[in-house]
Enzyme design. Structure first.
Site, PDB file in Angstrom:
ATOM      1  N   GLY A 122       0.853  -1.183   0.000  1.00  0.00           N
ATOM      2  CA  GLY A 122       0.000   0.000   0.000  1.00  0.00           C
ATOM      3  C   GLY A 122       0.888   1.232   0.000  1.00  0.00           C
ATOM      4  O   GLY A 122       2.046   1.189  -0.426  1.00  0.00           O
ATOM      5  N   ILE A 182       2.353   2.762   2.451  1.00  0.00           N
ATOM      6  CA  ILE A 182       3.552   2.601   3.270  1.00  0.00           C
ATOM      7  C   ILE A 182       4.542   1.674   2.585  1.00  0.00           C
ATOM      8  O   ILE A 182       5.747   1.960   2.522  1.00  0.00           O
ATOM      9  CB  ILE A 182       3.183   2.074   4.672  1.00  0.00           C
ATOM     10  CG1 ILE A 182       2.418   3.149   5.446  1.00  0.00           C
ATOM     11  CG2 ILE A 182       4.432   1.645   5.436  1.00  0.00           C
ATOM     12  CD1 ILE A 182       1.862   2.677   6.779  1.00  0.00           C
ATOM     13  N   SER A 224       1.432  -8.599  -2.266  1.00  0.00           N
ATOM     14  CA  SER A 224       0.306  -7.794  -1.836  1.00  0.00           C
ATOM     15  C   SER A 224      -0.951  -8.473  -2.347  1.00  0.00           C
ATOM     16  O   SER A 224      -0.874  -9.403  -3.168  1.00  0.00           O
ATOM     17  CB  SER A 224       0.430  -6.372  -2.399  1.00  0.00           C
ATOM     18  OG  SER A 224      -0.527  -5.506  -1.814  1.00  0.00           O
ATOM     19  N   ARG A 225      -2.107  -8.033  -1.888  1.00  0.00           N
ATOM     20  CA  ARG A 225      -3.353  -8.652  -2.341  1.00  0.00           C
ATOM     21  C   ARG A 225      -3.562  -8.463  -3.835  1.00  0.00           C
ATOM     22  O   ARG A 225      -4.256  -9.246  -4.486  1.00  0.00           O
ATOM     23  CB  ARG A 225      -4.539  -8.079  -1.568  1.00  0.00           C
ATOM     24  CG  ARG A 225      -4.643  -8.608  -0.155  1.00  0.00           C
ATOM     25  CD  ARG A 225      -5.793  -8.004   0.592  1.00  0.00           C
ATOM     26  NE  ARG A 225      -5.623  -6.563   0.785  1.00  0.00           N
ATOM     27  CZ  ARG A 225      -6.495  -5.778   1.397  1.00  0.00           C
ATOM     28  NH1 ARG A 225      -7.614  -6.288   1.865  1.00  0.00           N
ATOM     29  NH2 ARG A 225      -6.258  -4.493   1.543  1.00  0.00           N
ATOM     30  N   ILE A 247       6.628  -3.408  11.012  1.00  0.00           N
ATOM     31  CA  ILE A 247       6.098  -2.087  11.334  1.00  0.00           C
ATOM     32  C   ILE A 247       4.596  -2.042  11.021  1.00  0.00           C
ATOM     33  O   ILE A 247       4.007  -0.968  10.913  1.00  0.00           O
ATOM     34  CB  ILE A 247       6.851  -0.949  10.586  1.00  0.00           C
ATOM     35  CG1 ILE A 247       7.004  -1.227   9.096  1.00  0.00           C
ATOM     36  CG2 ILE A 247       8.221  -0.753  11.209  1.00  0.00           C
ATOM     37  CD1 ILE A 247       5.817  -0.884   8.271  1.00  0.00           C
ATOM     38  N   ARG A 272       1.413  -4.614  12.288  1.00  0.00           N
ATOM     39  CA  ARG A 272       0.669  -4.852  13.515  1.00  0.00           C
ATOM     40  C   ARG A 272       1.257  -6.075  14.214  1.00  0.00           C
ATOM     41  O   ARG A 272       1.754  -6.993  13.575  1.00  0.00           O
ATOM     42  CB  ARG A 272      -0.827  -5.077  13.230  1.00  0.00           C
ATOM     43  CG  ARG A 272      -1.602  -3.801  12.910  1.00  0.00           C
ATOM     44  CD  ARG A 272      -1.729  -2.913  14.132  1.00  0.00           C
ATOM     45  NE  ARG A 272      -2.558  -1.739  13.920  1.00  0.00           N
ATOM     46  CZ  ARG A 272      -2.093  -0.554  13.545  1.00  0.00           C
ATOM     47  NH1 ARG A 272      -0.803  -0.411  13.297  1.00  0.00           N
ATOM     48  NH2 ARG A 272      -2.895   0.477  13.413  1.00  0.00           N
ATOM     49  N   GLU A 288      -0.180  -5.002  23.826  1.00  0.00           N
ATOM     50  CA  GLU A 288       0.488  -3.747  24.190  1.00  0.00           C
ATOM     51  C   GLU A 288      -0.283  -3.052  25.306  1.00  0.00           C
ATOM     52  O   GLU A 288      -1.503  -3.187  25.382  1.00  0.00           O
ATOM     53  CB  GLU A 288       0.565  -2.831  22.961  1.00  0.00           C
ATOM     54  CG  GLU A 288       1.374  -3.427  21.818  1.00  0.00           C
ATOM     55  CD  GLU A 288       1.377  -2.539  20.570  1.00  0.00           C
ATOM     56  OE1 GLU A 288       0.696  -1.484  20.585  1.00  0.00           O
ATOM     57  OE2 GLU A 288       2.042  -2.900  19.596  1.00  0.00           O
ATOM     58  N   HIS A 343       5.848   1.053  19.522  1.00  0.00           N
ATOM     59  CA  HIS A 343       4.730   1.404  18.637  1.00  0.00           C
ATOM     60  C   HIS A 343       4.675   2.914  18.381  1.00  0.00           C
ATOM     61  O   HIS A 343       3.673   3.585  18.659  1.00  0.00           O
ATOM     62  CB  HIS A 343       3.398   0.925  19.226  1.00  0.00           C
ATOM     63  CG  HIS A 343       2.317   0.787  18.190  1.00  0.00           C
ATOM     64  ND1 HIS A 343       1.272  -0.079  18.319  1.00  0.00           N
ATOM     65  CD2 HIS A 343       2.125   1.410  16.984  1.00  0.00           C
ATOM     66  CE1 HIS A 343       0.471   0.013  17.261  1.00  0.00           C
ATOM     67  NE2 HIS A 343       0.982   0.917  16.436  1.00  0.00           N
TER      68      HIS A 343
END
Length: 333
Positions: A155, A157, A176-177, A234, A236, A265, A284
């Site tokens: 995406g 990022i 990627s998808r 970076i 999740r 977290e 994070h």
């Protein structure tokens, strides 16, 4: 009547000033779930950060709520299905954090390969008694230049990471998808099936969102494909099976792991803390920068106001809500 909006975290002042032109704003800073249950029914809109959780049992009590504006690209801290059932619009920000997070991803990767965080702890602890200790003990450091880098998630990022990695002299693979011809042409990135990216790459960077499909996408089986390689997360914390990561590190199969995110977290104690040489761990904050936070605040405000004007933001997460509660039914401005 002016809309009432709750902001659940310390938001930058300039976006708040913009919001106050159109709505009555109340700060309820980092409330508990119980406090939210008591207060959520008072508001037409709410702006939340990833530090705020909006579970279904809170959303059930949101009798007048029309929009939840996420001050983040991720929205896994909100029960989107519960919001949709209640006709509440959920929005996210997009593109704002791409440059900040991509810059951080490259920095985290370099820190991992060059042992920068370890070296900082080394010198502060008084272990540097001669150059011999460094030249003798730091032989395993590696350069990023010339590496084969795999990016999972292409995406905004992922693309920003790819551009920087190209400038660092790396060869880029990605999964990627869907294929991204623009980045393939721009930096020469090669699209491969997911497992092939893991096989071909020496460094793998996770830049995926948290979804059902991406949960533990890096598991014990896929870590076998990463033996002798580096992994950087970076995205999740739920993208990886942390128990499998720790096992791979303990057995010496995974050469190194750098992460800005964790499955649970905040982290107080963690088995990963024991692996000082092989890991770089951060709390994070990849997207945190003065510029990015302000830009993100303005977008979160614009998204919220757009819904209250009866408009449909491009970054609406739950488009099926349009059938349940059309835009004209939530219009207040």
């Amino acid at each position: 009547m002016r809309p009432r909006v709750a902001v659940l975290f310390k938001m930058k002042s300039k976006p708040v000033e913009e919001l106050k032109k159109y709505a009555d704003v109340e700060f309820i800073l980092y409330p508990s779930v119980e406090e939210l249950k008591e207060r959520i029914g008072e508001f037409d809109g709410v702006i939340v950060s990833p530090l705020n959780t909006l579970p279904g049992d809170v959303i059930k009590r949101a009798g007048r709520l029309k929009v939840i504006s996420c001050h983040s690209a991720g929205y896994d801290h909100v029960d989107v299905e519960a919001a949709t059932r209640k006709g509440i619009y959920v929005t996210k920000v997009a593109g704002v954090l791409s440059e900040a997070v991509a810059e951080f991803a490259v920095g985290l990767t370099i820190a991992l390969l060059r042992k920068i965080a370890y070296a900082d702890r080394f010198i502060r602890s008084g272990k540097w008694d001669s150059h011999r200790t460094v030249w003798g003990g730091f032989k395993e450091i590696e350069t990023l230049y010339g590496k084969r880098v795999g990016i999972l998630g292409m995406g905004a990022i992922g693309k920003a990471i790819a551009r920087r990695m190209k400038a660092m002299g790396t060869e880029i693979f990605y999964w990627s998808r869907s294929r991204k011809p623009d980045i393939e042409e721009e930096v020469g990135a090669r699209y491969l099936p997911l497992d092939d990216v893991l096989r071909e790459s020496e460094v793998v960077i996770l830049a995926l969102p948290a979804t059902r499909e991406t949960y533990h996408i890096i598991n014990e089986e896929r870590l076998e494909l990463l033996e002798g390689k580096y992994l950087v997360n970076i995205g999740r914390g739920t993208l990886v099976d942390e128990n499998a990561i720790m096992k791979a590190l303990k057995e010496g199969k995974l050469k190194g792991y750098a992460t800005d995110v964790f499955e649970n977290e905040p982290v107080q104690e963690h088995e990963l803390f024991k692996h000082e040489w092989e890991t770089v761990l951060t709390p994070h904050y990849a997207g945190l920068s003065k510029e990015a936070m302000e830009d993100m605040g303005f977008q979160a405000v614009r998204n919220l106001l757009a819904v209250l004007r009866g408009e449909v933001p491009e970054t609406l997460v739950n488009r099926e809500v349009l059938k349940i509660r059309p835009p004209e039914k939530v219009k207040m401005l």
